[in-house]
Design an enzyme around this catalytic site. Structure first.
Site, PDB file in Angstrom:
ATOM      1  CG  HIS A   1      33.070 -31.778 -26.490  1.00  0.00           C
ATOM      2  ND1 HIS A   1      33.292 -30.435 -26.769  1.00  0.00           N
ATOM      3  CD2 HIS A   1      34.010 -32.130 -25.583  1.00  0.00           C
ATOM      4  CE1 HIS A   1      34.317 -30.013 -26.061  1.00  0.00           C
ATOM      5  NE2 HIS A   1      34.785 -31.003 -25.339  1.00  0.00           N
TER       6      HIS A   1
ATOM      7  NE  ARG B   1      39.547 -24.906 -21.249  1.00  0.00           N
ATOM      8  CZ  ARG B   1      38.719 -24.861 -22.273  1.00  0.00           C
ATOM      9  NH1 ARG B   1      37.607 -25.569 -22.260  1.00  0.00           N
ATOM     10  NH2 ARG B   1      38.995 -24.127 -23.339  1.00  0.00           N
TER      11      ARG B   1
ATOM     12  CG  ASN C   1      36.225 -28.445 -21.383  1.00  0.00           C
ATOM     13  OD1 ASN C   1      36.589 -27.291 -21.212  1.00  0.00           O
ATOM     14  ND2 ASN C   1      36.880 -29.480 -20.909  1.00  0.00           N
TER      15      ASN C   1
END
Length: 326
Positions: A129, A133, A131
């Site tokens: 995973h 942002r 991420n």
């Protein structure tokens, strides 16, 4: 420990506000990152004899903004992978955002990022995973409040110790230019965040996690976010190359599906990103794309005391100093 780590990253702006040009630069990086990750993973699929590709799905949301979803399913190497870009406008922030940030309650905001979960078919390749942002809130009558967030983490089924050490070495090395303590702080934050309280176990062997990052100037924060996004690809490709063609048994496949069930539990019960998406009226197919096509739950399964399956939960799913332990 979470409160200690949070205190190191004050939720206050210490330099000029990001301009529309700054936000555009972040957007361009994210779209490029998404494309590069998908291209590299498609190459692994092809090298493993598969023909599956990431299908592109562009979408818009009524409130403003939209995104680009890229999803690969039923490949020979990747059973399901979603690499999602979104840039959304929010007219009124929901509870999932304002609980930790009461000063922005009810404010309009924009959020943009890339989030991915890759579920390989071979049990010897971990689920991964990542991420990255940027969040910008605009409380009425006040200056914008912004921060970066992100990270990457690894969830093996049959851990390879060298893989774990290399994964954390990549994380450590990318953190070094930003401070001697950054890796240790963000590794600890990852261990704290990706924890299944009801199971009393970690989701995997960790990596990096950070949020509310605005303690440096905007440009430095952006550079760190880029280093984390690029670091995921640097860390995961060698793992695919090492295990892509490794044989596995049906019993190992069944254990993989059982452990995927824990991944589903975490994402549906604890993950703040899932909650944020649901509370902002997000696109449900994009929010739940992290779930694997296949998973399993068994009632109180048991394994031999000296088995690899038993060692996963008794040793590998406990926080460790992976750079010095292995």
């Amino acid at each position: 420990m979470m409160s200690l780590v949070l205190s190191l990253f004050p939720k206050r702006l210490i330099m000029q506000n990001p301009t529309s040009a700054d936000i555009q630069r972040v957007r361009e990086f994210l779209l490029g990152l998404q494309a590069r990750i998908c291209s590299s993973l498609e190459q692994q699929e092809q090298l493993g004899g598969g023909t599956a590709e990431f299908v592109i799905d562009d979408w818009e949301r009524p409130e403003g903004g939209g995104g680009r979803s890229r999803v690969l399913q039923n490949g020979e190497v990747i059973e399901k992978g979603g690499v999602m870009f979104s840039h959304i406008n929010i007219s009124k922030l929901p509870a999932s955002a304002t609980e930790r940030h009461p000063q922005i309650a009810g404010a309009k905001a924009q959020a943009l990022g890339v989030s991915l979960v890759i579920h390989p078919k071979n049990p010897h390749i971990p689920t991964s995973h990542a991420n990255v942002r940027l969040f910008v809130a605009e409380p009425e009558g006040q200056d914008p409040i912004w921060w970066f967030g992100g990270g990457f983490d690894l969830t093996p089924f049959y851990p390879d110790e060298q893989d774990i050490k290399n994964w954390h070495q990549t994380a450590h090395d990318l953190c070094q230019p930003f401070g001697e303590d950054v890796y240790a702080e963000h590794k600890q934050w990852c261990d704290d965040y990706f924890y299944l309280k009801h199971r009393d176990e970690q989701r995997g062997v960790g990596g990096l996690f950070f949020d509310d990052l605005n303690c440096w100037d905007f440009e430095t924060c952006f550079q760190y976010m880029q280093a984390v996004g690029n670091g995921y690809l640097e860390a995961i490709v060698p793992i695919f190359e090492k295990h892509r063609d490794q044989p596995y048994t049906e019993a190992q496949r069944e254990f993989q599906l059982y452990r995927r069930g824990r991944y589903v539990e975490y994402n549906l019960v604890y993950d703040r990103g899932t909650l944020f998406g649901l509370q902002t009226g997000g696109r449900i197919e994009s929010i739940l794309v992290s779930l694997p096509n296949l998973a399993g739950w068994s009632y109180r399964p048991e394994w031999d005391a000296d088995s690899a399956e038993k060692k996963l939960t008794d040793y590998y799913l406990k926080p460790q100093d992976w750079l010095n332990t292995l």
